[in-house]
Design a protein around this motif. Structure first.
Motif, PDB file in Angstrom:
ATOM      1  N   UNK A  76      -7.560   1.916 -12.915  1.00  0.00           N
ATOM      2  CA  UNK A  76      -8.993   1.603 -12.857  1.00  0.00           C
ATOM      3  C   UNK A  76      -9.242   0.425 -11.926  1.00  0.00           C
ATOM      4  N   UNK A  77      -8.450  -0.635 -12.056  1.00  0.00           N
ATOM      5  CA  UNK A  77      -8.642  -1.814 -11.219  1.00  0.00           C
ATOM      6  C   UNK A  77      -8.333  -1.545  -9.751  1.00  0.00           C
ATOM      7  N   UNK A  78      -7.329  -0.732  -9.511  1.00  0.00           N
ATOM      8  CA  UNK A  78      -6.928  -0.455  -8.134  1.00  0.00           C
ATOM      9  C   UNK A  78      -8.096   0.098  -7.332  1.00  0.00           C
ATOM     10  N   UNK A  79      -8.813   1.050  -7.911  1.00  0.00           N
ATOM     11  CA  UNK A  79      -9.895   1.694  -7.168  1.00  0.00           C
ATOM     12  C   UNK A  79     -11.248   1.052  -7.437  1.00  0.00           C
TER      13      UNK A  79
ATOM     14  N   UNK B 141       0.844  -1.199   0.000  1.00  0.00           N
ATOM     15  CA  UNK B 141       0.000   0.000   0.000  1.00  0.00           C
ATOM     16  C   UNK B 141       0.877   1.245   0.000  1.00  0.00           C
ATOM     17  N   UNK B 142       1.908   1.244   0.824  1.00  0.00           N
ATOM     18  CA  UNK B 142       2.818   2.388   0.888  1.00  0.00           C
ATOM     19  C   UNK B 142       3.506   2.624  -0.453  1.00  0.00           C
ATOM     20  N   UNK B 143       3.932   1.542  -1.096  1.00  0.00           N
ATOM     21  CA  UNK B 143       4.603   1.693  -2.386  1.00  0.00           C
ATOM     22  C   UNK B 143       3.619   2.130  -3.462  1.00  0.00           C
TER      23      UNK B 143
ATOM     24  N   UNK C  63      -9.603  -0.627  -3.584  1.00  0.00           N
ATOM     25  CA  UNK C  63      -8.567  -0.123  -2.682  1.00  0.00           C
ATOM     26  C   UNK C  63      -8.426   1.392  -2.720  1.00  0.00           C
ATOM     27  N   UNK C  64      -9.432   2.077  -3.219  1.00  0.00           N
ATOM     28  CA  UNK C  64      -9.349   3.526  -3.318  1.00  0.00           C
ATOM     29  C   UNK C  64      -9.106   4.204  -1.983  1.00  0.00           C
ATOM     30  N   UNK C  65      -9.890   3.831  -0.982  1.00  0.00           N
ATOM     31  CA  UNK C  65      -9.717   4.426   0.345  1.00  0.00           C
ATOM     32  C   UNK C  65      -8.389   4.000   0.967  1.00  0.00           C
TER      33      UNK C  65
END
Length: 234
Positions: free
Chosen positions: A191-194, A154-156, A199-201
């Motif tokens: 797009x997939x990440x959020x 998440x940090x990266x 994982x947007x938040x």
């Protein structure tokens, strides 16, 4: 016309239109790079679904085209010198198609390499790191009691979004006013990440305003909308 029957992959996925570029893919962030590209440049192609649920990617036929067992892969009957060209690795395919058609890759040598550097940035950073966030947040990793691996990725991911944010501030696309393969390489992953990974938040996506605006512009393109849904899942 080139004879594609000599390629073992056509035994499992017969080419109905062997004169067209053959795409073997699945609508994942890596897979849609090539379908978006093909839709953007208007190059006719025939698509074949590689179904991970059936382990299609592990079959001898598919491994004959991509020994790494990953999608996407292509078989171009009209490759360099008029000979068929089998090709895997999404970044390499994007560059090949751009050079084949003279589209979405600047002709100026300096800007060409600057575009390619952002494709490599996606291949080496955005894809692997966002994919790990997806694993630890949405899939099996969420059951791990130790959250340090998840937090590391998440940090990266946030750091990489920060790199994108700084570069995109005041720019429409990664290459200023020029929409290129650099943008295509990253749209599906962000797009997939959020979206799919939800994982947007987790990555505090709302703070990356320029990235958000860039994503909206990209997803609004008709060719991107078409490419995101190719090939169709059964």
């Amino acid at each position: 016309m080139s004879d594609l029957s000599v390629f073992p992959i056509t035994k499992r996925w017969p080419a109905k239109h062997p004169e067209l570029l053959q795409l073997y893919s699945l609508p994942t962030p890596n897979g849609v790079k090539v379908s978006i590209m093909l839709e953007e440049i208007g190059l006719p192609y025939e698509v074949h679904l590689v179904d991970f649920a059936k382990d299609d990617q592990k079959t001898p036929e598919f491994l004959s085209l991509n020994p790494n067992g990953k999608i996407p892969a292509i078989l171009d009957p009209n490759g360099p010198g008029g000979r068929p060209l089998p090709l895997f690795e999404s970044g390499a395919i994007l560059q090949y198609l751009a050079e084949k058609t003279g589209k979405l890759l600047p002709q100026d040598a300096a800007r060409r390499y600057q575009t390619i550097q952002w494709v490599h940035f996606q291949m080496g950073g955005i894809g692997p790191m966002f994919g790990q966030v997806g694993f630890f947040h949405k899939f099996a990793g969420k059951d791990f009691e130790d959250k340090r691996p998840r937090d590391r990725y998440v940090s990266e991911a946030k750091r990489l979004l920060g790199v994108m944010e700084t570069h995109l501030a005041g720019r429409q696309w990664f290459m200023d006013d020029d929409y290129t393969i650099a943008d295509i390489s990253m749209l599906g992953w962000v797009r997939n990440l959020i979206g799919f990974y939800g994982a947007g938040d987790l990555v505090e996506f709302s703070q990356f305003k320029s990235v958000g605006s860039w994503l909206e512009r990209g997803l609004a393109r008709p060719a991107v909308e078409r490419g995101l849904n190719i090939p169709k899942r059964p």
